[in-house]
Design a protein around this motif. Sequence first.
Motif, mmCIF file in Angstrom:
data_model
loop_
_atom_site.group_PDB
_atom_site.id
_atom_site.type_symbol
_atom_site.label_atom_id
_atom_site.label_comp_id
_atom_site.label_asym_id
_atom_site.label_seq_id
_atom_site.Cartn_x
_atom_site.Cartn_y
_atom_site.Cartn_z
ATOM 1 N N ARG A 92 0.840 -0.990 0.107
ATOM 2 C CA ARG A 92 -0.022 -0.035 0.094
ATOM 3 C C ARG A 92 0.777 1.229 0.000
ATOM 4 O O ARG A 92 1.917 1.105 0.629
ATOM 5 C CB ARG A 92 -0.732 0.008 1.179
ATOM 6 N N VAL A 93 0.427 2.166 -0.819
ATOM 7 C CA VAL A 93 1.207 3.462 -0.954
ATOM 8 C C VAL A 93 0.430 4.719 -0.619
ATOM 9 O O VAL A 93 -0.967 4.636 -0.396
ATOM 10 C CB VAL A 93 1.736 3.673 -2.307
ATOM 11 N N VAL A 94 0.809 5.683 -0.437
ATOM 12 C CA VAL A 94 0.493 7.340 -0.281
ATOM 13 C C VAL A 94 0.514 8.039 -1.651
ATOM 14 O O VAL A 94 1.379 7.947 -2.164
ATOM 15 C CB VAL A 94 0.973 7.762 0.731
ATOM 16 N N LEU A 95 -0.845 8.462 -2.189
ATOM 17 C CA LEU A 95 -1.002 9.110 -3.156
ATOM 18 C C LEU A 95 -0.597 10.749 -2.839
ATOM 19 O O LEU A 95 -1.378 11.305 -1.911
ATOM 20 C CB LEU A 95 -1.913 9.118 -3.986
ATOM 21 N N ASN A 96 0.358 11.381 -3.542
ATOM 22 C CA ASN A 96 0.752 13.001 -3.385
ATOM 23 C C ASN A 96 0.473 13.565 -4.339
ATOM 24 O O ASN A 96 1.314 13.756 -5.444
ATOM 25 C CB ASN A 96 2.186 12.881 -2.634
ATOM 26 N N GLY A 97 -0.633 14.288 -4.786
ATOM 27 C CA GLY A 97 -1.905 14.404 -3.897
ATOM 28 C C GLY A 97 -2.994 14.808 -4.710
ATOM 29 O O GLY A 97 -2.957 15.162 -5.893
ATOM 30 N N VAL A 98 -4.030 15.237 -3.997
ATOM 31 C CA VAL A 98 -5.181 16.021 -4.470
ATOM 32 C C VAL A 98 -5.289 17.496 -4.058
ATOM 33 O O VAL A 98 -4.689 17.589 -2.850
ATOM 34 C CB VAL A 98 -6.396 15.025 -4.306
ATOM 35 N N SER A 99 -6.024 18.152 -4.589
ATOM 36 C CA SER A 99 -6.594 19.422 -4.072
ATOM 37 C C SER A 99 -7.937 19.729 -4.718
ATOM 38 O O SER A 99 -8.446 19.006 -5.402
ATOM 39 C CB SER A 99 -5.436 20.445 -4.502
ATOM 40 N N LEU A 100 -8.320 21.239 -4.573
ATOM 41 C CA LEU A 100 -9.422 21.579 -5.029
ATOM 42 C C LEU A 100 -9.568 21.907 -6.651
ATOM 43 O O LEU A 100 -10.297 22.310 -7.073
ATOM 44 C CB LEU A 100 -10.008 22.868 -4.306
ATOM 45 N N GLN A 113 -9.664 6.227 -4.692
ATOM 46 C CA GLN A 113 -10.714 5.721 -4.270
ATOM 47 C C GLN A 113 -10.912 4.138 -4.946
ATOM 48 O O GLN A 113 -10.888 3.166 -3.900
ATOM 49 C CB GLN A 113 -12.307 6.243 -4.834
ATOM 50 N N LYS A 114 -10.156 3.852 -6.045
ATOM 51 C CA LYS A 114 -10.241 2.473 -6.531
ATOM 52 C C LYS A 114 -9.236 1.742 -5.671
ATOM 53 O O LYS A 114 -9.247 0.507 -5.398
ATOM 54 C CB LYS A 114 -9.771 2.521 -7.879
ATOM 55 N N ALA A 115 -7.816 2.377 -5.627
ATOM 56 C CA ALA A 115 -6.901 1.746 -4.702
ATOM 57 C C ALA A 115 -7.014 1.520 -3.427
ATOM 58 O O ALA A 115 -6.481 0.730 -2.614
ATOM 59 C CB ALA A 115 -5.745 2.360 -5.003
ATOM 60 N N ASP A 116 -7.948 2.332 -2.914
ATOM 61 C CA ASP A 116 -8.139 2.448 -1.212
ATOM 62 C C ASP A 116 -6.941 2.633 -0.434
ATOM 63 O O ASP A 116 -6.565 1.926 0.251
ATOM 64 C CB ASP A 116 -8.857 1.005 -1.022
ATOM 65 N N CYS A 117 -6.117 3.595 -0.947
ATOM 66 C CA CYS A 117 -4.967 4.046 -0.158
ATOM 67 C C CYS A 117 -4.980 5.338 0.224
ATOM 68 O O CYS A 117 -6.062 6.063 -0.069
ATOM 69 C CB CYS A 117 -3.820 3.971 -1.166
ATOM 70 N N ASP A 118 -3.865 5.639 1.080
ATOM 71 C CA ASP A 118 -3.967 7.010 1.691
ATOM 72 C C ASP A 118 -3.682 8.080 0.775
ATOM 73 O O ASP A 118 -2.889 7.680 -0.244
ATOM 74 C CB ASP A 118 -2.880 6.955 2.948
ATOM 75 N N LEU A 119 -4.259 9.341 1.012
ATOM 76 C CA LEU A 119 -4.166 10.429 -0.048
ATOM 77 C C LEU A 119 -3.874 11.662 0.680
ATOM 78 O O LEU A 119 -4.440 11.746 1.560
ATOM 79 C CB LEU A 119 -5.691 10.427 -0.740
ATOM 80 N N ILE A 120 -2.765 12.189 0.164
ATOM 81 C CA ILE A 120 -2.508 13.598 0.860
ATOM 82 C C ILE A 120 -3.410 14.733 0.093
ATOM 83 O O ILE A 120 -3.572 14.581 -1.186
ATOM 84 C CB ILE A 120 -1.037 13.808 0.616
#
Length: 260
Positions: A92-100, A113-120
């Motif tokens: 499992r990884v962290v995705l870096n990242g999302v914003s508005l 959402q598909k990977a169910d992983c942590d998201l910055i």
Amino acid sequence: MIIVADNLRITRPIIAQAVERLDPAPIRDMALRCKNAGADAIDINSGPLSRRPAERMTFLVETVQAAVDLPLVLDTTNPEAMAAGLAASRRRVVLNGVSLEADKLAHILPLAQKADCDLIAYLLRPDGHVPPDAAGRMEAAVALFGECQAAGIDPGRLIFDPIVAPLAWQEGNRQNMAVLEVIRTLPDLLGFPVKTIAGLSNLTTGAPDNDLRRRYQSAFLPMLAAAGTSMLLMNVLDPAVLGIAKACRRICGSAIFTWQ
């Protein structure tokens, strides 16, 4: 406080050349140095990867995974590269990242959402600019939390980044006091135990020498720890600053303290 190495970044010439040539040696060496220094995770900052994004991110992820067993943070603005990094990851990884920003919402949220992983989650305005104060950052947090909920992201997967400002920015010092306020306030604002991350290296962007960089990072780091920062993105190859990070972690932690 989880310590994430930010040393493996494509802005370093030796890393950029290794990615261009698909040469694993410098990548492997940097990953091992970060692990041996005491990093808990490694941020793979590949930048936009405008050419051959999938091939290059796959190369980076596979090379780092072969060298160390640390968790990875996939740090890229290219959705194709992000998807390739996810596909290449064995853990499992962290995705870096999302914003508005609209393109981030459209492309990064579905991957997370598909990977169910942590998201910055970056607390930026929709135009990609940093809000000037705590109120603006918290407004962004509420809006971004709503977008993530609508996309089916588990709140426990979110890691909010209130954006540490370079001190050289206009009112950079005031902005960083706002960062501390946001970190302290987010759990009450959003109603759950919010995780946060802070990019310590951002603080001293443009510093004229290493002594000044070390001095100001060493001063701000305990403030971040005391505010409750969950993850710290930093240069783990500076032993002085890393030593302070580890001491802060022990002081702020719940384990019984011993000198050993």
